[in-house]
Design a protein around this motif. Structure first.
Motif, PDB file in Angstrom:
ATOM      1  N   HIS A  69       0.357  -1.133  -0.010  1.00 46.35           N
ATOM      2  CA  HIS A  69      -0.325  -0.342  -0.224  1.00 46.35           C
ATOM      3  C   HIS A  69       1.239   0.752  -0.210  1.00 46.35           C
ATOM      4  O   HIS A  69       1.953   1.069   0.431  1.00 46.35           O
ATOM      5  CB  HIS A  69      -1.445  -0.035   1.433  1.00 46.35           C
ATOM      6  CG  HIS A  69      -2.149   1.236   1.128  1.00 46.35           C
ATOM      7  ND1 HIS A  69      -2.022   2.920   1.059  1.00 46.35           N
ATOM      8  CD2 HIS A  69      -3.351   0.059   1.091  1.00 46.35           C
ATOM      9  CE1 HIS A  69      -2.637   2.668   1.210  1.00 46.35           C
ATOM     10  NE2 HIS A  69      -3.840   1.616   0.878  1.00 46.35           N
ATOM     11  N   VAL A  70       0.580   2.321  -1.068  1.00 49.59           N
ATOM     12  CA  VAL A  70       1.244   3.453  -0.917  1.00 49.59           C
ATOM     13  C   VAL A  70       1.578   4.146   0.807  1.00 49.59           C
ATOM     14  O   VAL A  70       2.435   4.720   1.195  1.00 49.59           O
ATOM     15  CB  VAL A  70       0.921   4.317  -1.402  1.00 49.59           C
ATOM     16  CG1 VAL A  70       1.490   6.021  -2.157  1.00 49.59           C
ATOM     17  CG2 VAL A  70       0.284   3.793  -3.219  1.00 49.59           C
ATOM     18  N   ARG A  71       0.709   3.832   1.688  1.00 50.14           N
ATOM     19  CA  ARG A  71       0.918   5.055   3.061  1.00 50.14           C
ATOM     20  C   ARG A  71       1.550   3.559   3.869  1.00 50.14           C
ATOM     21  O   ARG A  71       2.507   4.690   4.581  1.00 50.14           O
ATOM     22  CB  ARG A  71      -0.266   3.361   3.468  1.00 50.14           C
ATOM     23  CG  ARG A  71      -0.912   4.028   5.122  1.00 50.14           C
ATOM     24  CD  ARG A  71      -2.121   3.840   6.145  1.00 50.14           C
ATOM     25  NE  ARG A  71      -2.602   2.423   5.679  1.00 50.14           N
ATOM     26  CZ  ARG A  71      -4.006   2.891   4.710  1.00 50.14           C
ATOM     27  NH1 ARG A  71      -4.391   3.546   3.867  1.00 50.14           N
ATOM     28  NH2 ARG A  71      -4.119   1.402   4.553  1.00 50.14           N
ATOM     29  N   LYS A  72       2.083   2.635   3.629  1.00 49.97           N
ATOM     30  CA  LYS A  72       3.581   1.594   3.755  1.00 49.97           C
ATOM     31  C   LYS A  72       4.717   1.799   3.314  1.00 49.97           C
ATOM     32  O   LYS A  72       5.793   2.177   3.635  1.00 49.97           O
ATOM     33  CB  LYS A  72       2.981   0.397   3.765  1.00 49.97           C
ATOM     34  CG  LYS A  72       4.654  -0.285   4.322  1.00 49.97           C
ATOM     35  CD  LYS A  72       4.303  -2.410   4.255  1.00 49.97           C
ATOM     36  CE  LYS A  72       5.290  -2.781   4.430  1.00 49.97           C
ATOM     37  NZ  LYS A  72       6.777  -2.269   4.889  1.00 49.97           N
ATOM     38  N   ASN A 128       9.982  10.742  -2.045  1.00 46.63           N
ATOM     39  CA  ASN A 128      10.577  10.553  -3.066  1.00 46.63           C
ATOM     40  C   ASN A 128       9.054  10.836  -4.361  1.00 46.63           C
ATOM     41  O   ASN A 128       9.335   9.316  -4.559  1.00 46.63           O
ATOM     42  CB  ASN A 128      10.722   9.210  -2.921  1.00 46.63           C
ATOM     43  CG  ASN A 128      11.651   8.557  -4.063  1.00 46.63           C
ATOM     44  OD1 ASN A 128      12.968   9.100  -4.243  1.00 46.63           O
ATOM     45  ND2 ASN A 128      11.720   7.194  -4.140  1.00 46.63           N
ATOM     46  N   GLY A 129       8.540  11.522  -4.748  1.00 45.84           N
ATOM     47  CA  GLY A 129       7.739  11.122  -5.113  1.00 45.84           C
ATOM     48  C   GLY A 129       6.254  10.461  -5.424  1.00 45.84           C
ATOM     49  O   GLY A 129       5.846  10.408  -6.099  1.00 45.84           O
ATOM     50  N   LEU A 130       6.544   9.949  -4.082  1.00 46.56           N
ATOM     51  CA  LEU A 130       5.357   8.406  -3.563  1.00 46.56           C
ATOM     52  C   LEU A 130       4.225  10.049  -2.810  1.00 46.56           C
ATOM     53  O   LEU A 130       2.381   9.665  -3.222  1.00 46.56           O
ATOM     54  CB  LEU A 130       5.476   8.195  -2.111  1.00 46.56           C
ATOM     55  CG  LEU A 130       6.617   7.141  -2.735  1.00 46.56           C
ATOM     56  CD1 LEU A 130       6.626   6.590  -1.064  1.00 46.56           C
ATOM     57  CD2 LEU A 130       5.502   6.034  -3.439  1.00 46.56           C
ATOM     58  N   TYR A 163      -1.568  12.379  -0.811  1.00 43.10           N
ATOM     59  CA  TYR A 163      -1.175  11.400  -2.205  1.00 43.10           C
ATOM     60  C   TYR A 163      -2.856  10.831  -2.325  1.00 43.10           C
ATOM     61  O   TYR A 163      -3.618  11.095  -2.278  1.00 43.10           O
ATOM     62  CB  TYR A 163      -0.223  10.344  -1.305  1.00 43.10           C
ATOM     63  CG  TYR A 163      -0.762   9.224  -0.422  1.00 43.10           C
ATOM     64  CD1 TYR A 163      -1.197   8.097  -1.298  1.00 43.10           C
ATOM     65  CD2 TYR A 163      -1.378   9.646   0.921  1.00 43.10           C
ATOM     66  CE1 TYR A 163      -1.696   6.390  -0.661  1.00 43.10           C
ATOM     67  CE2 TYR A 163      -1.861   8.041   1.436  1.00 43.10           C
ATOM     68  CZ  TYR A 163      -2.077   7.282   0.805  1.00 43.10           C
ATOM     69  OH  TYR A 163      -2.901   6.158   1.332  1.00 43.10           O
ATOM     70  N   VAL A 164      -2.067  10.516  -4.423  1.00 40.60           N
ATOM     71  CA  VAL A 164      -3.219  10.194  -4.936  1.00 40.60           C
ATOM     72  C   VAL A 164      -3.461   8.390  -5.676  1.00 40.60           C
ATOM     73  O   VAL A 164      -1.894   8.564  -5.806  1.00 40.60           O
ATOM     74  CB  VAL A 164      -3.816  10.995  -5.842  1.00 40.60           C
ATOM     75  CG1 VAL A 164      -4.384  10.065  -7.273  1.00 40.60           C
ATOM     76  CG2 VAL A 164      -3.667  12.499  -5.539  1.00 40.60           C
ATOM     77  N   THR A 165      -4.166   7.818  -5.530  1.00 39.84           N
ATOM     78  CA  THR A 165      -4.148   6.788  -5.805  1.00 39.84           C
ATOM     79  C   THR A 165      -5.124   6.564  -6.457  1.00 39.84           C
ATOM     80  O   THR A 165      -6.381   6.956  -6.859  1.00 39.84           O
ATOM     81  CB  THR A 165      -3.780   5.761  -4.534  1.00 39.84           C
ATOM     82  OG1 THR A 165      -4.729   5.500  -4.040  1.00 39.84           O
ATOM     83  CG2 THR A 165      -2.571   6.023  -4.502  1.00 39.84           C
ATOM     84  N   ALA A 166      -5.264   5.012  -7.855  1.00 42.54           N
ATOM     85  CA  ALA A 166      -6.588   4.604  -8.371  1.00 42.54           C
ATOM     86  C   ALA A 166      -7.262   4.175  -7.467  1.00 42.54           C
ATOM     87  O   ALA A 166      -7.252   3.156  -6.435  1.00 42.54           O
ATOM     88  CB  ALA A 166      -6.097   3.900  -9.754  1.00 42.54           C
ATOM     89  N   ILE A 167      -8.727   4.582  -7.825  1.00 36.61           N
ATOM     90  CA  ILE A 167      -9.643   3.332  -6.573  1.00 36.61           C
ATOM     91  C   ILE A 167      -9.245   2.020  -6.842  1.00 36.61           C
ATOM     92  O   ILE A 167      -9.182   0.872  -5.256  1.00 36.61           O
ATOM     93  CB  ILE A 167     -10.624   3.237  -7.213  1.00 36.61           C
ATOM     94  CG1 ILE A 167     -11.236   5.222  -6.873  1.00 36.61           C
ATOM     95  CG2 ILE A 167     -12.103   2.626  -6.480  1.00 36.61           C
ATOM     96  CD1 ILE A 167     -13.061   5.359  -6.940  1.00 36.61           C
ATOM     97  N   VAL A 179      -4.315   0.168  -5.157  1.00 33.19           N
ATOM     98  CA  VAL A 179      -3.678   1.270  -4.024  1.00 33.19           C
ATOM     99  C   VAL A 179      -1.990   0.520  -3.344  1.00 33.19           C
ATOM    100  O   VAL A 179      -1.973   1.472  -3.098  1.00 33.19           O
ATOM    101  CB  VAL A 179      -4.605   0.714  -2.739  1.00 33.19           C
ATOM    102  CG1 VAL A 179      -6.048   1.318  -2.534  1.00 33.19           C
ATOM    103  CG2 VAL A 179      -4.465  -0.603  -2.228  1.00 33.19           C
ATOM    104  N   GLU A 180      -1.714   0.635  -4.859  1.00 32.34           N
ATOM    105  CA  GLU A 180       0.257   0.408  -4.586  1.00 32.34           C
ATOM    106  C   GLU A 180       1.174   1.463  -5.488  1.00 32.34           C
ATOM    107  O   GLU A 180       1.988   0.575  -5.290  1.00 32.34           O
ATOM    108  CB  GLU A 180       0.198  -1.422  -4.885  1.00 32.34           C
ATOM    109  CG  GLU A 180      -0.251  -2.299  -3.903  1.00 32.34           C
ATOM    110  CD  GLU A 180       0.248  -3.379  -4.313  1.00 32.34           C
ATOM    111  OE1 GLU A 180       0.582  -4.310  -3.183  1.00 32.34           O
ATOM    112  OE2 GLU A 180      -0.375  -3.863  -5.315  1.00 32.34           O
ATOM    113  N   LEU A 181       0.100   2.159  -6.576  1.00 28.91           N
ATOM    114  CA  LEU A 181       0.595   3.224  -6.924  1.00 28.91           C
ATOM    115  C   LEU A 181       0.333   3.934  -6.340  1.00 28.91           C
ATOM    116  O   LEU A 181      -1.012   4.371  -7.274  1.00 28.91           O
ATOM    117  CB  LEU A 181       0.779   2.684  -8.250  1.00 28.91           C
ATOM    118  CG  LEU A 181       1.402   3.383  -9.915  1.00 28.91           C
ATOM    119  CD1 LEU A 181       2.903   3.333  -9.220  1.00 28.91           C
ATOM    120  CD2 LEU A 181       0.711   2.796 -10.666  1.00 28.91           C
ATOM    121  N   ALA A 182       1.260   5.472  -6.267  1.00 24.96           N
ATOM    122  CA  ALA A 182       0.813   6.452  -5.899  1.00 24.96           C
ATOM    123  C   ALA A 182       0.965   7.289  -7.478  1.00 24.96           C
ATOM    124  O   ALA A 182       1.748   7.360  -8.863  1.00 24.96           O
ATOM    125  CB  ALA A 182       1.758   7.152  -5.471  1.00 24.96           C
TER     126      ALA A 182
END
Length: 147
Positions: A3-6, A102-104, A136-140, A143-146
């Motif tokens: 997850h982008v959060r991690k 780092n762009g996340l 930050y933004v993810t696709a619905i 959630v593993e890609l910012a």
């Protein structure tokens, strides 16, 4: 991947390990870690709440507002405030130098600092909690890609 959060939590911890010399790489990505004389001062990096909403009607992207906490632990001494502030300087300057993590993230900003004592442990600890708001933004559907 995770997850982008991690990914954000891990990136912040790694950055602090390299930039905050006063804690000698004692940076943990959990709020539960035994603290004693041999591993103080130390920092804990962890995520708290997160709010999210769709960016626009019909858009499949979610904008997320994450609360990331950085706890600084030092031994309680007569110079506790100075010790906490010295470490906080290094933390704040480190994260200001990488406010997109780092762009996340789109941005990160320090929103509050709380300083207190904890006398519940075997020794009295001074603790400073630095709270960051991270957008930050993810696709619905990913959630593993910012974005």
């Amino acid at each position: 991947m995770a997850h982008v959060r991690k990914q954000i939590r891990d990136r912040v911890a790694e950055k602090l390990k390299s930039d905050v010399s006063l804690v000698k790489r004692r940076v943990f990505t959990t709020r539960v870690h035994p603290l004693n004389d041999t591993n103080l001062p130390a920092i804990s990096v962890y995520t708290g709440s997160e709010a999210s909403e769709r960016m626009n009607a019909g858009v499949t992207d979610i904008i997320r507002e994450l609360t990331l906490d950085i706890d600084i632990y030092v031994r309680e001494t007569s110079k506790f405030d100075d010790d906490v502030d010295a470490i906080a300087v290094q933390v704040e300057e480190s994260l200001a130098g990488d406010f997109t993590i780092n762009g996340l993230a789109k941005f990160s900003v320090l929103t509050s600092t709380e300083i207190q004592f904890d006398g519940e442990a075997d020794q009295i600890l001074g603790i400073a909690k630095l709270t960051y708001s991270i957008r930050y933004v993810t696709a619905i559907s990913d959630v593993e890609l910012a974005k």
